[in-house]
Enzyme design. Structure first.
Site, short mmCIF file in Angstrom:
data_model
loop_
_atom_site.label_atom_id
_atom_site.label_comp_id
_atom_site.label_asym_id
_atom_site.label_seq_id
_atom_site.Cartn_x
_atom_site.Cartn_y
_atom_site.Cartn_z
N TYR A 66 1.42 -4.01 -9.38
CA TYR A 66 0.39 -3.14 -9.93
C TYR A 66 0.84 -2.68 -11.34
O TYR A 66 2.00 -2.31 -11.53
CB TYR A 66 0.18 -1.94 -8.99
CG TYR A 66 -0.65 -0.85 -9.61
CD1 TYR A 66 -1.92 -1.12 -10.12
CD2 TYR A 66 -0.16 0.45 -9.71
CE1 TYR A 66 -2.67 -0.11 -10.71
CE2 TYR A 66 -0.91 1.46 -10.30
CZ TYR A 66 -2.16 1.17 -10.80
OH TYR A 66 -2.90 2.15 -11.39
N ARG A 69 4.59 23.70 -0.48
CA ARG A 69 5.17 22.59 -1.26
C ARG A 69 6.31 21.96 -0.47
O ARG A 69 6.49 20.74 -0.46
CB ARG A 69 5.66 23.10 -2.64
CG ARG A 69 6.52 22.08 -3.38
CD ARG A 69 6.66 22.33 -4.88
NE ARG A 69 6.89 23.71 -5.23
CZ ARG A 69 8.04 24.37 -5.06
NH1 ARG A 69 9.08 23.78 -4.52
NH2 ARG A 69 8.14 25.65 -5.42
N ASP A 75 6.06 -2.39 -1.09
CA ASP A 75 4.79 -1.70 -1.29
C ASP A 75 3.78 -2.41 -0.38
O ASP A 75 3.40 -3.55 -0.63
CB ASP A 75 4.38 -1.79 -2.77
CG ASP A 75 3.11 -1.00 -3.06
OD1 ASP A 75 2.27 -0.89 -2.16
OD2 ASP A 75 2.96 -0.52 -4.20
N LYS A 92 -5.89 3.82 -1.02
CA LYS A 92 -6.54 2.55 -0.75
C LYS A 92 -6.95 2.45 0.73
O LYS A 92 -7.67 3.30 1.20
CB LYS A 92 -5.61 1.42 -1.19
CG LYS A 92 -5.04 1.61 -2.61
CD LYS A 92 -6.13 1.67 -3.65
CE LYS A 92 -5.68 1.70 -5.08
NZ LYS A 92 -4.80 2.74 -5.51
O1 P1T Z 1 -3.24 4.99 -7.76
P1 P1T Z 1 -2.07 5.49 -6.96
O2 P1T Z 1 -2.45 6.18 -5.69
O3 P1T Z 1 -1.11 6.27 -7.79
O4 P1T Z 1 -1.28 4.18 -6.45
C1 P1T Z 1 -0.60 3.32 -7.30
C2 P1T Z 1 -0.52 1.95 -6.68
C3 P1T Z 1 0.65 1.57 -6.05
N1 P1T Z 1 0.80 0.36 -5.46
C4 P1T Z 1 -0.22 -0.54 -5.47
C5 P1T Z 1 -0.02 -1.87 -4.84
C6 P1T Z 1 -1.44 -0.20 -6.09
O5 P1T Z 1 -2.42 -1.13 -6.07
C7 P1T Z 1 -1.60 1.06 -6.71
C8 P1T Z 1 -2.85 1.44 -7.40
N2 P1T Z 1 -3.70 0.36 -7.68
C9 P1T Z 1 -4.93 0.43 -8.30
C10 P1T Z 1 -5.47 1.58 -8.74
C11 P1T Z 1 -5.63 -0.85 -8.46
O6 P1T Z 1 -6.84 -0.88 -8.73
O7 P1T Z 1 -4.96 -1.89 -8.29
#
Ligand code: P1T
Length: 382
Positions: free
Chosen positions: A102, A50, A174, A199
């Protein structure tokens, strides 16, 4: 790793060298949860997974090198990475966030951190003066997505970096939609970059992960503390998969952008499509900024259909190659409906004010052959 290496080379080699014991060319997956100590506190750099783990450390080095930063701190999701950044604030601190983010980031600020005493202002950051007007004596953080999710608005990172610098506050970008292939915010004045590695960085829709990159030692120390104390860490196997995905990131991004650009032009001339949001189109309100700030306009397209909700629903069930699903940035193409899927947690009146209408659909353009994707859209639009 030599600093003069090109980006494509770093994507394959940064943080990685053949294993000194076996010569294995690919990084191993170190699954051990704990590490032997010669005596209490005497160890070879790792105690407990961790706190730190060799595969995770390799990933952190690699993404830091790609973003041009010194420190990488990996998390179990993009949302956990965002939560750690917000967790460095204290009650009474103020965050200015771009209005189009998001839905999960909006929810995190609105439903988790605002009740803990963090003040949040949502601002259209496409104009610097809007951000200047929102500054308060207790402002600590500017939070930017660019391109924004889902409307693909662009925000000028350099101007905001300058503003943050003069105000003695931090700028967080971001960079999930652009990736460091298209823009490197730390080099433009941002203090931290956050990614959902779920992503493009992983790129194969088989990992949920996140990471923060920064040159700011004090911020990195706080984030490492939270990484260990809260424990929202990625598994070694997931770290390995993201490292593997990163090796083809530059190639993938070029192809995502090339196909998305062609499809954006096609959609823009289609009679069923009322409006296309794509930074590569000359009519995009920040097209000039796109050519300055990004090396390519990205792999995401958002468009507004004539016929509102009914048309959007019909479109989402009619495509075959574009699979109806949340998320983005994988090798496969996806289509989604922000109002009822990714941005359902944004209140309806806020969505309406922003332009996230019921007829809006979002495409994540994958790596399939462009003529097949175009034919899929054509059939569905018909
Ligand atoms: O899903 P996660 O790994 O927790 O990430 C969150 C997140 C953060 N920042 C951006 C710009 C994002 O697009 C996302 C997650 N977005 C999607 C799941 C979506 O379909 O837009």
């Amino acid at each position: 790793m030599r600093a003069d290496l090109h980006f494509d080379t770093l994507a394959i080699h940064a943080g990685q060298a053949p294993d000194p014991q076996t010569g294995a060319v690919m990084p191993g997956i170190q699954l051990s949860s704990t590490f032997a100590q010669q005596a209490p506190g005497q160890h070879r750099g790792f105690e407990y997974s961790r706190t730190d783990n060799p595969t995770r450390r390799t990933l952190e080095h690699c993404v830091a090198a790609l973003e041009g930063g010194q420190q990488g701190i990996a998390f179990a999701s993009g949302s956990a990475a965002s939560a750690a950044l917000l967790g460095t604030l204290a009650p009474g601190d103020h965050v200015i966030v771009c209005d189009d983010v998001y839905g999960g980031t909006y929810r995190l600020m609105d439903k988790v951190f605002a009740p803990l005493g963090i003040e949040v202002s949502r601002v259209d950051m496409t104009e610097l003066r809007h951000v200047e007007a929102a500054l308060r004596p207790n402002t600590e953080l500017l939070w930017v997505e660019t391109p924004t999710n889902p409307l693909l608005k662009l925000v000028d990172i350099k101007s905001l970096g300058w503003l943050a610098g003069t105000e003695g506050i931090r700028l967080v970008v971001d960079n999930t939609f652009a990736t460091p292939v298209l823009q490197r915010p730390l080099l433009l004045g941002a203090h931290a970059v956050v990614h959902s590695t779920t992503k493009y960085l992983n790129g194969h829709s088989d990992v949920v992960g996140g990471i923060v990159l920064t040159d700011d030692e004090a911020l990195a120390r706080k984030l490492r503390f939270l990484q260990n104390a809260v424990g929202a860490v990625p598994s070694p196997f997931d770290c390995y998969l993201v490292l593997r995905g990163l090796k083809t990131l530059p190639l993938r991004m070029r192809r995502h952008c090339e196909t998305a650009h062609a499809l954006a032009i096609y959609l823009d001339s289609h009679p069923q499509v009322a409006k296309v949001h794509y930074p590569g189109l000359p009519a995009h309100p920040q097209h000039a900024l796109a050519t300055r700030q990004m090396s390519l306009p990205g792999g995401m397209i958002t468009c507004e259909l004539h016929g509102g909700l009914a048309a959007a629903r019909a479109m989402l069930s009619a495509t075959e190659l574009f699979v109806c699903a949340e998320s983005l940035g994988g090798v496969e193409s996806l289509i989604e409906h922000p109002a009822s899927m990714t941005h359902a947690s944004v209140p309806a009146e806020t969505r309406a004010a922003l332009g996230i209408t019921d007829g809006l659909i979002r495409l994540s353009v994958g790596l399939e052959a462009e003529p097949d994707l175009r034919a899929d859209l054509e059939r569905a639009l018909r």
